[in-house]
Design a protein around this motif. Sequence first.
Motif, short mmCIF file in Angstrom:
data_model
loop_
_atom_site.label_atom_id
_atom_site.label_comp_id
_atom_site.label_asym_id
_atom_site.label_seq_id
_atom_site.Cartn_x
_atom_site.Cartn_y
_atom_site.Cartn_z
N CYS A 73 37.86 42.93 28.39
CA CYS A 73 37.37 44.24 27.97
C CYS A 73 36.33 44.80 28.93
N LEU A 74 35.45 43.96 29.44
CA LEU A 74 34.26 44.43 30.14
C LEU A 74 34.20 44.03 31.61
N GLY A 75 35.04 43.10 32.03
CA GLY A 75 34.90 42.52 33.36
C GLY A 75 35.02 43.50 34.51
N MET A 76 35.94 44.46 34.41
CA MET A 76 36.15 45.37 35.54
C MET A 76 35.00 46.35 35.69
N ALA A 77 34.39 46.76 34.58
CA ALA A 77 33.29 47.74 34.65
C ALA A 77 31.94 47.10 34.87
N LEU A 78 31.77 45.83 34.45
CA LEU A 78 30.44 45.21 34.49
C LEU A 78 30.41 43.91 35.28
N GLY A 79 31.54 43.48 35.82
CA GLY A 79 31.63 42.15 36.37
C GLY A 79 31.05 41.94 37.75
N ASP A 80 30.72 43.04 38.49
CA ASP A 80 30.20 42.80 39.84
C ASP A 80 28.73 42.43 39.85
N GLY A 81 28.02 42.71 38.76
CA GLY A 81 26.63 42.29 38.64
C GLY A 81 25.63 43.09 39.45
N ARG A 82 26.07 44.13 40.13
CA ARG A 82 25.15 44.90 40.96
C ARG A 82 24.18 45.71 40.11
N ASP A 83 22.88 45.55 40.36
CA ASP A 83 21.82 46.25 39.63
C ASP A 83 22.00 46.07 38.13
N SER A 84 22.35 44.83 37.74
CA SER A 84 22.64 44.50 36.35
C SER A 84 21.77 43.35 35.87
N TRP A 85 21.59 43.31 34.56
CA TRP A 85 20.89 42.22 33.89
C TRP A 85 21.63 41.92 32.60
N TYR A 86 21.50 40.68 32.12
CA TYR A 86 22.11 40.35 30.84
C TYR A 86 21.23 39.37 30.07
N ARG A 87 21.45 39.35 28.76
CA ARG A 87 20.73 38.42 27.89
C ARG A 87 21.69 37.92 26.82
N ASP A 88 21.79 36.60 26.68
CA ASP A 88 22.65 36.00 25.67
C ASP A 88 21.84 35.66 24.43
N PHE A 89 22.51 35.74 23.29
CA PHE A 89 21.91 35.38 22.01
C PHE A 89 22.87 34.44 21.29
N ARG A 90 22.31 33.51 20.52
CA ARG A 90 23.17 32.58 19.79
C ARG A 90 22.57 32.24 18.44
N THR A 91 23.43 31.76 17.55
CA THR A 91 23.00 31.17 16.30
C THR A 91 23.43 29.71 16.31
N ASP A 92 23.07 28.98 15.26
CA ASP A 92 23.47 27.58 15.17
C ASP A 92 24.90 27.44 14.65
N LEU A 93 25.52 28.56 14.29
CA LEU A 93 26.88 28.52 13.77
C LEU A 93 27.84 29.14 14.78
N ASP A 94 28.79 29.95 14.34
CA ASP A 94 29.83 30.43 15.25
C ASP A 94 29.59 31.85 15.76
N THR A 95 28.41 32.40 15.53
CA THR A 95 28.14 33.79 15.90
C THR A 95 27.28 33.85 17.16
N SER A 96 27.66 34.72 18.09
CA SER A 96 26.90 34.89 19.32
C SER A 96 26.89 36.36 19.71
N ALA A 97 26.07 36.69 20.68
CA ALA A 97 25.98 38.09 21.12
C ALA A 97 25.47 38.11 22.56
N ARG A 98 25.64 39.27 23.18
CA ARG A 98 25.17 39.45 24.55
C ARG A 98 24.85 40.93 24.77
N GLN A 99 23.79 41.21 25.53
CA GLN A 99 23.52 42.56 26.00
C GLN A 99 23.58 42.57 27.51
N VAL A 100 24.26 43.57 28.06
CA VAL A 100 24.35 43.77 29.51
C VAL A 100 23.86 45.19 29.79
N SER A 101 22.97 45.33 30.77
CA SER A 101 22.48 46.65 31.15
C SER A 101 22.62 46.84 32.65
N VAL A 102 22.98 48.06 33.04
CA VAL A 102 23.19 48.40 34.45
C VAL A 102 22.36 49.63 34.79
#
Length: 210
Positions: A73-102
């Motif tokens: 879904c996101l690799g072609m638009a956000l995958g080069d990493g140029r002028d980008s940052w990301y932050r991963d979030f997790r729980t102890d169960l099966d739910t996770s999240a991520r924010q990517v900003s460019v």
Amino acid sequence: MPKRTRAGTLTGLTALTVAGLALGTVLAVPAGAATPRQPGFLSAADLPPHPGSSWTAGRITAGASPDVEADRCLGMALGDGRDSWYRDFRTDLDTSARQVSVELSSVSAAKGRFARVNQDIKSCPAWIEQADPEVEATLKDYGRLNVEEGAHVYGLHTETSWGATDIRLLSVGRDGTTVTVVDWGQLGDFGDAPVKAFKKTTVTAVNKLR
């Protein structure tokens, strides 16, 4: 009511590949160019509350997440990493999240990236099904949010032929020259998605960019 979109047959795979390669080309940065400023990010407390576990936030990291680079879904638009940052979030169960900003070079470039991410999310079910005929993918459009220059929220459900199901909530927003994407996921289907809380998270993410 959300709009439901079933994935269709993918065509023009070669054109998509060429577009992805063009997007991923990193241009040389002129000598003396200013280093882009890191935008603000969500904290663990900003994520949709989880009934069985608290959220843990990872550190804010410059560049592209390997998971995003491989994401259909996101690799072609956000995958080069140029002028980008990301932050991963997790729980102890099966739910996770991520924010990517460019951080883009201009408002015009940011508008283009915002539109590209929206289009890639809409096209994602077809790409998923083309890559793996054993997976059925369905997208719901949860609409636009009125925050800064705008944000849009989607839901993506995938189900395998052997019954495994996953649900993702995806949003893309823009403030000036900065585009941000929030990606939440867990096992389940549309009924398990905290859409209202995720919309609130998206508004917070866009408001925190500056």
